[in-house]
Design a protein around this motif. Structure first.
Motif, short mmCIF file in Angstrom:
data_model
loop_
_atom_site.label_atom_id
_atom_site.label_comp_id
_atom_site.label_asym_id
_atom_site.label_seq_id
_atom_site.Cartn_x
_atom_site.Cartn_y
_atom_site.Cartn_z
N ALA A 33 6.56 -6.12 25.56
CA ALA A 33 5.95 -7.00 26.80
C ALA A 33 5.64 -6.73 27.66
O ALA A 33 4.17 -6.90 28.17
N PHE A 73 6.60 -14.93 24.13
CA PHE A 73 5.60 -14.54 24.90
C PHE A 73 4.82 -15.43 25.80
O PHE A 73 4.32 -15.56 24.23
N SER A 90 1.33 -14.07 33.06
CA SER A 90 2.86 -13.76 31.45
C SER A 90 4.13 -14.32 32.02
O SER A 90 4.30 -13.95 33.01
N PHE A 92 7.94 -13.77 30.15
CA PHE A 92 8.66 -13.82 28.65
C PHE A 92 9.77 -14.50 28.41
O PHE A 92 10.48 -14.09 30.21
#
Length: 267
Positions: A33, A73, A90, A92
């Motif tokens: 990630a 993700f 982002s 996740f």
């Protein structure tokens, strides 16, 4: 190794991160990630020059399995982020079977910050662009008790639930908080974790990851039919109490009323 030089890889290999929450599969997925976040940060840095933000915003959520664990993700989120003008991030999640065992997000900007929790606290890492590695800069993040901001879309005030409207009006009238907004899930969460207050937003992808992080940082989460409320535990409980009261007492503004600047008309 000093905390300011402790890389994410070294942190995950540290003896304090060797229990079941941080086994080899988990470490592999967290690093995966982080590498994706680093790549996105490099693309975002070019902004609208090569159209990278717009291309990233069109990418679908990704899924990767490693042993008994799965990484979910969400590459890019944020209203206005597709043209490089708004905050972006982002989000996740890490799952073992159906159990959420870890979560994180990255916020992209002048500095790229990656925030991770594996169920034993929340830690922040900042991307060192020269080394290309994330280094520990925020150990043991806890949501501040100070109430400086309420992150909510003011343009949507007409759709706010009465309890939320009452809470925001009280905080703004008391000059204890200002109203802000961000269309990015990661940016909203980061604002709460580092500045305190509460954030109210519609139900969204990644809300389970956000809830995991907020609770690990000592905060509280309330899931409403049309919104998720995160933030300082006492403040979220206050909004929940307003909801439980059922009938929301109209908020009396100091600008209107018998002793305000503008007196209301009486029958």
């Amino acid at each position: 190794m000093p905390a300011e030089h402790l890389t994410l890889t070294r942190f995950l290999s540290d003896e304090r991160c060797t229990d079941h929450r941080c086994d080899e599969d988990v470490r592999t997925l967290v690093i995966d990630a982080a590498l994706q976040c680093r790549t996105i940060a490099q693309r975002v840095a070019y902004g609208a020059i090569d159209g990278a933000p717009r291309a990233l915003s069109a990418e679908r959520p990704q899924r990767r399995a490693q042993g008994r664990h799965v990484l979910l993700f969400e590459p890019f989120d944020g209203a206005g982020a597709d043209d490089g003008t708004g905050p972006a991030g982002s989000v996740f999640s890490l799952l073992r079977s159906t159990e959420l065992v870890g979560a994180g997000y990255a916020v992209y900007g002048p500095a790229t910050v990656l925030v991770v929790s594996l169920g034993a606290g929340v830690h922040g890492f900042t991307l060192d662009p020269q080394r290309g590695e994330f280094v520990l800069t925020h150990r043991g993040l806890r949501i501040p008790e100070a109430i400086r901001e309420v992150t909510i879309d003011a343009a949507g005030r007409g759709s706010w639930e009465p309890a939320v409207r009452r809470y925001v009006d009280e905080r703004v009238a008391g000059a204890t908080a200002t109203v802000r907004w961000s269309g990015s899930t990661a940016a909203r969460t980061h604002r709460v974790l580092t500045r305190g207050g509460v954030a109210v937003a519609g139900r969204h992808v990644g809300e389970d990851a956000v809830a995991f992080l907020v609770e690990q940082a000592g905060g509280r989460v309330a899931h409403r039919p049309a919104a998720t409320i995160i933030g300082n535990a006492a403040e979220v409980e206050r909004i929940e109490r307003y909801h439980r009261d059922g009938v929301v007492v109209p908020f009396a503004s100091p600008l209107y009323g018998t002793r305000g600047l503008f007196r209301t008309a009486t029958a």
